[in-house]
Write a protein that holds these residues in place. Structure first.
Motif, mmCIF file in Angstrom:
data_model
loop_
_atom_site.group_PDB
_atom_site.id
_atom_site.type_symbol
_atom_site.label_atom_id
_atom_site.label_comp_id
_atom_site.label_asym_id
_atom_site.label_seq_id
_atom_site.Cartn_x
_atom_site.Cartn_y
_atom_site.Cartn_z
ATOM 1 N N GLU A 148 39.773 -42.521 48.790
ATOM 2 C CA GLU A 148 40.287 -43.454 49.812
ATOM 3 C C GLU A 148 41.162 -44.531 49.160
ATOM 4 O O GLU A 148 42.215 -44.888 49.676
ATOM 5 C CB GLU A 148 39.107 -44.091 50.571
ATOM 6 C CG GLU A 148 38.522 -43.143 51.609
ATOM 7 C CD GLU A 148 37.152 -43.598 52.143
ATOM 8 O OE1 GLU A 148 36.718 -43.021 53.147
ATOM 9 O OE2 GLU A 148 36.507 -44.492 51.542
ATOM 10 N N ASP A 149 40.709 -45.039 48.008
ATOM 11 C CA ASP A 149 41.509 -46.058 47.309
ATOM 12 C C ASP A 149 42.853 -45.484 46.861
ATOM 13 O O ASP A 149 43.891 -46.147 46.941
ATOM 14 C CB ASP A 149 40.750 -46.584 46.076
ATOM 15 C CG ASP A 149 39.673 -47.585 46.458
ATOM 16 O OD1 ASP A 149 39.506 -47.844 47.663
ATOM 17 O OD2 ASP A 149 38.991 -48.093 45.548
ATOM 18 N N LYS A 150 42.829 -44.228 46.407
ATOM 19 C CA LYS A 150 44.088 -43.610 45.954
ATOM 20 C C LYS A 150 45.061 -43.459 47.131
ATOM 21 O O LYS A 150 46.260 -43.686 46.981
ATOM 22 C CB LYS A 150 43.807 -42.250 45.310
ATOM 23 C CG LYS A 150 43.216 -42.394 43.910
ATOM 24 C CD LYS A 150 43.053 -41.055 43.245
ATOM 25 C CE LYS A 150 42.602 -41.222 41.799
ATOM 26 N NZ LYS A 150 42.179 -39.970 41.194
ATOM 27 N N THR A 151 44.525 -43.102 48.283
ATOM 28 C CA THR A 151 45.388 -42.967 49.468
ATOM 29 C C THR A 151 45.948 -44.335 49.856
ATOM 30 O O THR A 151 47.142 -44.473 50.147
ATOM 31 C CB THR A 151 44.564 -42.390 50.661
ATOM 32 O OG1 THR A 151 43.927 -41.205 50.201
ATOM 33 C CG2 THR A 151 45.433 -42.082 51.861
ATOM 34 N N MET A 152 45.081 -45.350 49.829
ATOM 35 C CA MET A 152 45.555 -46.700 50.186
ATOM 36 C C MET A 152 46.625 -47.179 49.204
ATOM 37 O O MET A 152 47.588 -47.839 49.594
ATOM 38 C CB MET A 152 44.379 -47.677 50.219
ATOM 39 C CG MET A 152 43.544 -47.556 51.485
ATOM 40 S SD MET A 152 42.414 -48.936 51.667
ATOM 41 C CE MET A 152 41.089 -48.482 50.582
#
Ligand SMILES: C[S@@+](CC[C@H](N)C(=O)[O-])C[C@H]1O[C@@H](n2cnc3c(N)ncnc32)[C@H](O)[C@@H]1O
Length: 367
Positions: free
Chosen positions: A337-341
């Motif tokens: 999720e952090d990578k997508t954000m």
């Protein structure tokens, strides 16, 4: 190997003198054209600094280029000639360094980095005579909002700070904010001005120990129960800003040089960069900041950046402590999720840095 083979097959051609890349690295290195990964910094302020330091008899400045890394855009130092392990790359007379303490006070006038910032303002930035005298150096320092300004978490608002999630880092940032507020009130200066001066000192001044033996840094670090390096005996330290050498960037995993003091007991002492491994022309000169074994928590807190890799993070997370996050699933979001954000926040440098920190730590848990 290729260069050596070419040399031996071309009879009569002197392989070792085929390039003027200096004394280092043996046949192969000497005959290979250096690959440059930087764009030289030709700005007026940088040229003025070089002229000033040459007039002050600094040595070895031609071994180094100040430039911008072509991949990251970060300003730093780049080697122009091959260097052997142990070689002094460049040295700056100690007279050219800006002490951030009154020499008669043994560092007692600057117990915290915020006091260092306040002394910087009082002794140099807001002192008309010294500001003029030191302008060739002061003009090269990052300005707030410039490319080189890499804010530490104490510049974040309350909500942004919480997004960092890691309790130890949030706690440190709050302490720094409080420290800056307190010293600003004590000295009657604006909190905003002191926050920036404190950042300058924290991110670029070198801490010298007044009583530690010279080789103390080389000893194995000891950790406390939170995985933080123990600052042995909390010795008195003084902070100094060293022009030119303070342009060296950090590498957690592969530093190739270090700051050395030459003849510290003599009147003509020097601050030097010494190669800690062979360095070929074109490479960036990188040192190890802080304790030499700082986790990304300390690097972000004191220098404002998140390193691309850092083997210390796994050790720090394994040691844990009640102000750490013990497991990957202790965070509110997943690594993916952090990578997508991060992908989606390209035009928000503040959020990007927060996410890079979270990703850096999440990738460091032992699986
Ligand atoms: C002592 S200064 C080094 C010179 C600085 N790049 C400059 O141009 O003034 C420390 C600052 O350099 C940057 N820096 C140093 N090492 C870095 C790294 N490995 N990755 C990203 N930025 C780094 C950070 O902005 C940090 O606050």
């Amino acid at each position: 190997v290729d260069a050596l083979a070419a040399g031996t097959s071309n009879k009569g051609r002197k392989v070792s003198s085929s390039k003027s890349t200096g004394g280092g690295g043996g046949f192969g290195a000497a005959s290979k054209a250096p690959t440059f990964i930087h764009t030289p910094d030709t700005s007026e302020s940088t040229q003025n600094l070089l002229q000033f330091l040459k007039a002050q008899k600094a040595k070895g400045l031609d071994n180094v280029d100040i430039g911008f890394h072509q991949g990251t855009g970060v300003r730093g130092l780049f080697c122009t000639t091959n260097m052997k392990q142990g070689q002094i790359i460049c040295r700056i007379p100690s007279d050219c360094a800006l002490a951030l303490s009154d020499p008669n006070k043994n560092g007692e006038d600057a117990p915290t980095v915020a006091h260092g910032g306040s002394n910087f303002l009082e002794m140099y930035w807001n002192n008309e005579q010294n500001k003029r005298l030191w302008s060739p150096y002061l003009d090269t320092l990052p300005k707030q909002g410039s490319e080189q300004f890499d804010p530490t978490p104490d510049f974040l608002g309350e909500d942004e700070l919480m997004l960092l999630e890691f309790p130890r880092l949030i706690q440190r940032a709050k302490e720094r904010k409080e420290q800056v507020g307190k010293v600003a009130a004590e000295k009657g200066i604006s909190e905003e001005e002191l926050r920036f001066a404190t950042w300058l000192v924290s991110s670029r001044a070198f801490q010298l120990s007044l009583s530690a033996p010279a080789n103390e840094k080389d000893e194995m670090p000891q950790y406390d129960d939170r995985g933080q390096v123990i600052d042995k005996a909390q010795k008195k330290t003084i902070r100094v800003m060293v022009p030119f050498i303070d342009m060296a960037n950090h590498s957690s995993d592969q530093p190739n040089c270090k700051l050395t003091l030459i003849d510290p007991e003599k009147d003509d002492a020097w601050f030097a960069l010494e190669a800690t491994r062979p360095i070929s022309a074109g490479k960036e000169l990188v040192i190890s900041y802080g304790s030499g074994v700082d986790s990304s928590v300390e690097l972000l807190m004191d220098y404002g950046f998140v390193p691309s890799s850092n083997r210390i993070d796994s050790i720090m997370l394994e040691k844990g402590g009640d102000d750490a996050i013990a497991k990957l699933d202790g965070w509110t979001t997943t690594l993916d999720e952090d990578k997508t954000m991060l992908e989606m926040s390209r035009d928000d440098p503040v959020l990007q840095k927060i996410l890079r920190f979270r990703i850096r730590l999440k990738e460091s848990y032992k699986r």
